[in-house]
Design a protein around this motif. Structure first.
Motif, PDB file in Angstrom:
ATOM      1  N   LEU A 223       4.632  50.290   6.549  1.00 47.20           N
ATOM      2  CA  LEU A 223       4.342  48.858   6.647  1.00 47.20           C
ATOM      3  C   LEU A 223       5.458  48.026   6.026  1.00 47.20           C
ATOM      4  N   THR A 224       6.620  48.102   6.627  1.00 45.37           N
ATOM      5  CA  THR A 224       7.784  47.337   6.186  1.00 45.37           C
ATOM      6  C   THR A 224       7.955  46.127   7.093  1.00 45.37           C
ATOM      7  N   PRO A 225       8.640  45.082   6.618  1.00 47.90           N
ATOM      8  CA  PRO A 225       8.890  43.921   7.482  1.00 47.90           C
ATOM      9  C   PRO A 225       9.577  44.294   8.787  1.00 47.90           C
ATOM     10  N   GLU A 226      10.491  45.261   8.732  1.00 50.76           N
ATOM     11  CA  GLU A 226      11.224  45.648   9.938  1.00 50.76           C
ATOM     12  C   GLU A 226      10.299  46.305  10.966  1.00 50.76           C
ATOM     13  N   THR A 227       9.453  47.222  10.506  1.00 51.57           N
ATOM     14  CA  THR A 227       8.543  47.902  11.428  1.00 51.57           C
ATOM     15  C   THR A 227       7.512  46.931  11.989  1.00 51.57           C
ATOM     16  N   ILE A 228       6.979  46.072  11.151  1.00 50.37           N
ATOM     17  CA  ILE A 228       5.972  45.103  11.605  1.00 50.37           C
ATOM     18  C   ILE A 228       6.562  44.160  12.645  1.00 50.37           C
ATOM     19  N   GLU A 229       7.787  43.701  12.435  1.00 51.38           N
ATOM     20  CA  GLU A 229       8.422  42.819  13.424  1.00 51.38           C
ATOM     21  C   GLU A 229       8.632  43.550  14.748  1.00 51.38           C
ATOM     22  N   SER A 230       9.026  44.814  14.681  1.00 48.81           N
ATOM     23  CA  SER A 230       9.238  45.585  15.902  1.00 48.81           C
ATOM     24  C   SER A 230       7.927  45.813  16.655  1.00 48.81           C
ATOM     25  N   LEU A 231       6.847  46.050  15.926  1.00 47.80           N
ATOM     26  CA  LEU A 231       5.561  46.313  16.565  1.00 47.80           C
ATOM     27  C   LEU A 231       4.910  45.060  17.114  1.00 47.80           C
TER      28      LEU A 231
END
Length: 253
Positions: A223-231
């Motif tokens: 649950l990182t900002p990068e993963t959340i933005e990608s999802l």
């Protein structure tokens, strides 16, 4: 004992929904599936608990080959709580929960004192003892979902699948249901749409994107900002929630 799905592939019509997905749930582990609507989470779960027949893959619960075992035998070990539980006929809450004992009975076998004791315990765990004589159809959505959870608890499963059981419920019922499941101390695989709930309750998370596993690991790893933005195509910042002491999320476009 572990719940293992390997190489799962599901197509509906000509559309490939799930592609070569593998997941693992260890004994007493709470594992979450996250991802945007339409990413394949529920389809994957349905293929694991045999509501949908996968085109490829294997599912094992310990030494049991789930896809090639009868529903009754699977139900003795694996319980399922879905998100929609409407009925066209009515039963009392007690009768609904007693249905959870069905996998353990022979044809036309009557209920025994042990069954009544197990159902009473399931009602107590879900705070439904004072609802036991109520009509199921008279209950609110959150109350119905607790009844379905109690019925599943009465199965005495070793593992449980939660197919987005809280996404139409208010925060109180979300917390009641997930806390109750966590306290069972059994293996759980749950599709969740609320990231704070996933961060708080899950030991391990699989992130699904376009039918494939995009990332997996502990909540802090996934649950990182990068993963959340990608999802989800939204920007966010994470922080430590002062109430839960788990991850919190602040969103922006």
């Amino acid at each position: 004992m572990e719940l293992s799905a390997q190489g799962m592939g599901v197509s509906i019509g000509k559309k490939e929904i799930v592609r070569n997905v593998s997941i693992l749930v260890k004994k007493r582990q709470f594992v979450g599936l996250i991802g945007p609507n339409g990413c394949g989470k529920s389809t994957l779960l349905k293929s694991i608990y045999k509501s949908i027949v996968p085109q490829s893959g294997t599912v094992h619960l310990g030494d049991m080959d789930i896809l090639n075992t009868t529903e009754k035998k699977v139900s003795r070990r694996l319980g399922v709580v879905g998100q929609f539980n409407e009925m066209n006929f009515d039963l009392s809450v007690h009768q609904m929960v007693m249905l959870g004992r069905t996998p353990h009975k022979k044809l036309l076998e009557s209920d025994k004192q042990e069954d009544y004791d197990i159902v009473e315990d399931a009602l107590a765990r879900t705070n439904l003892l004072h609802y036991k004589d109520r009509s199921y159809l008279s209950l609110s959505g959150g109350e119905k979902q607790r009844v379905i959870l109690a019925r599943t608890i009465a199965q005495q499963p070793q593992f449980m699948v939660l197919d987005e059981p809280t996404n139409h419920l208010d925060i109180r019922y979300q917390l009641e249901i997930l806390s109750c499941v966590k306290e069972l101390n059994i293996g759980v695989l749950a599709a969740l749409h609320d990231l704070e709930m996933a961060a708080y309750y899950c030991d391990y998370i699989y992130a699904v994107k376009q039918g494939e596993i995009y990332a997996h690991g502990t909540p802090e790893q996934v649950l990182t900002p990068e993963t959340i933005e990608s999802l989800y195509q939204v920007k966010c910042q994470t922080y430590i929630n002062p109430v839960t002491h788990g991850l919190g999320f602040a969103y922006g476009i």
